[in-house]
Design a protein around this motif. Sequence first.
Motif, PDB file in Angstrom:
ATOM      1  N   PHE A 181       2.013  -0.135 -12.820  1.00 58.10           N
ATOM      2  CA  PHE A 181       1.485   0.550 -11.480  1.00 58.10           C
ATOM      3  C   PHE A 181       0.059   0.357 -11.398  1.00 58.10           C
ATOM      4  CE2 PHE A 181      -0.407   4.735  -9.893  1.00 58.10           C
ATOM      5  CZ  PHE A 181      -0.299   4.539  -8.831  1.00 58.10           C
ATOM      6  N   PHE A 182      -0.941   0.568 -12.432  1.00 58.19           N
ATOM      7  CA  PHE A 182      -2.193   0.091 -12.454  1.00 58.19           C
ATOM      8  C   PHE A 182      -2.312  -1.237 -12.247  1.00 58.19           C
ATOM      9  CE2 PHE A 182      -2.917   4.610 -13.852  1.00 58.19           C
ATOM     10  CZ  PHE A 182      -3.733   5.085 -12.956  1.00 58.19           C
ATOM     11  N   ILE A 183      -1.555  -2.187 -12.722  1.00 56.50           N
ATOM     12  CA  ILE A 183      -1.749  -3.720 -12.788  1.00 56.50           C
ATOM     13  C   ILE A 183      -1.514  -4.078 -11.182  1.00 56.50           C
ATOM     14  CG2 ILE A 183      -0.691  -5.775 -13.106  1.00 56.50           C
ATOM     15  CD1 ILE A 183      -0.341  -4.880 -16.088  1.00 56.50           C
ATOM     16  N   ASP A 184      -0.680  -3.419 -10.573  1.00 57.38           N
ATOM     17  CA  ASP A 184      -0.413  -3.743  -9.137  1.00 57.38           C
ATOM     18  C   ASP A 184      -1.565  -2.950  -8.116  1.00 57.38           C
ATOM     19  OD1 ASP A 184       1.899  -4.849  -9.959  1.00 57.38           O
ATOM     20  OD2 ASP A 184       3.274  -3.025  -9.386  1.00 57.38           O
ATOM     21  N   ILE A 185      -1.991  -2.001  -8.467  1.00 54.14           N
ATOM     22  CA  ILE A 185      -3.335  -1.310  -7.856  1.00 54.14           C
ATOM     23  C   ILE A 185      -4.307  -2.446  -8.088  1.00 54.14           C
ATOM     24  CG2 ILE A 185      -5.012   0.206  -7.734  1.00 54.14           C
ATOM     25  CD1 ILE A 185      -2.926   2.435  -8.591  1.00 54.14           C
ATOM     26  N   ALA A 186      -4.514  -3.029  -9.340  1.00 52.46           N
ATOM     27  CA  ALA A 186      -5.731  -3.908  -9.207  1.00 52.46           C
ATOM     28  C   ALA A 186      -5.511  -5.111  -8.522  1.00 52.46           C
ATOM     29  CB  ALA A 186      -5.720  -4.310 -10.945  1.00 52.46           C
ATOM     30  N   VAL A 246       0.738  -1.163   0.124  1.00 51.98           N
ATOM     31  CA  VAL A 246       0.173   0.025   0.266  1.00 51.98           C
ATOM     32  C   VAL A 246       0.959   1.343  -0.144  1.00 51.98           C
ATOM     33  CG1 VAL A 246      -1.765   1.418   1.455  1.00 51.98           C
ATOM     34  CG2 VAL A 246      -1.978  -1.170   1.076  1.00 51.98           C
ATOM     35  N   ASP A 247       1.929   1.338   1.030  1.00 48.70           N
ATOM     36  CA  ASP A 247       2.613   2.251   1.210  1.00 48.70           C
ATOM     37  C   ASP A 247       3.424   2.573  -0.335  1.00 48.70           C
ATOM     38  OD1 ASP A 247       2.200   2.801   3.473  1.00 48.70           O
ATOM     39  OD2 ASP A 247       3.886   1.982   4.301  1.00 48.70           O
ATOM     40  N   ARG A 248       3.818   1.599  -0.926  1.00 45.40           N
ATOM     41  CA  ARG A 248       4.690   1.598  -2.274  1.00 45.40           C
ATOM     42  C   ARG A 248       3.775   2.289  -3.337  1.00 45.40           C
ATOM     43  NH1 ARG A 248       5.230  -0.836  -6.942  1.00 45.40           N
ATOM     44  NH2 ARG A 248       3.863  -2.268  -6.545  1.00 45.40           N
ATOM     45  N   LEU A 249       2.745   1.750  -3.281  1.00 43.01           N
ATOM     46  CA  LEU A 249       1.864   2.295  -4.376  1.00 43.01           C
ATOM     47  C   LEU A 249       1.133   3.600  -4.467  1.00 43.01           C
ATOM     48  CD1 LEU A 249      -0.356  -0.946  -5.169  1.00 43.01           C
ATOM     49  CD2 LEU A 249       1.527   0.265  -6.757  1.00 43.01           C
TER      50      LEU A 249
END
Length: 131
Positions: A93-98, A70-73
């Motif tokens: 980045f958006f893939i990681d958020i998903a 969470v912190d990283r994103l």
Amino acid sequence: EEDYAHVGLSARRYFEQLADVVFPSRKEPYNGRKVGNAEYRNRIWAFISDSIIQNLPNESVKIEKLGKEVDRLIEEANSALHSMSDKRKILEFFIDIAKLSILLLSLTKPNELDPYYAYQNKLVDFVEKLK
């Protein structure tokens, strides 16, 4: 560059709304952390902690791992406001958020979240028009 800044702003707004859904803001501190409206990061951490303790009591290591993600994103969202300009990095980045969103929402029990939250304003407007 302005488009990339909008990407960062949209991602930050997403995290704010995610926090609103999984751990609504409170005036009083929670486990020693402020969890008001502006402290969306702390509210997501609180949700992670509560969910893992309740659902996976022997998996406390996951609290730290998910919290750091969470912190990283959130840091990447903030950096996109100022400097991120690589399309590939933004896509990742958006893939990681998903992926993170799926993990977080999988920690909830059925019916634990308000399914109408996203439509709340429109529902209130509709009811107001009925008066």
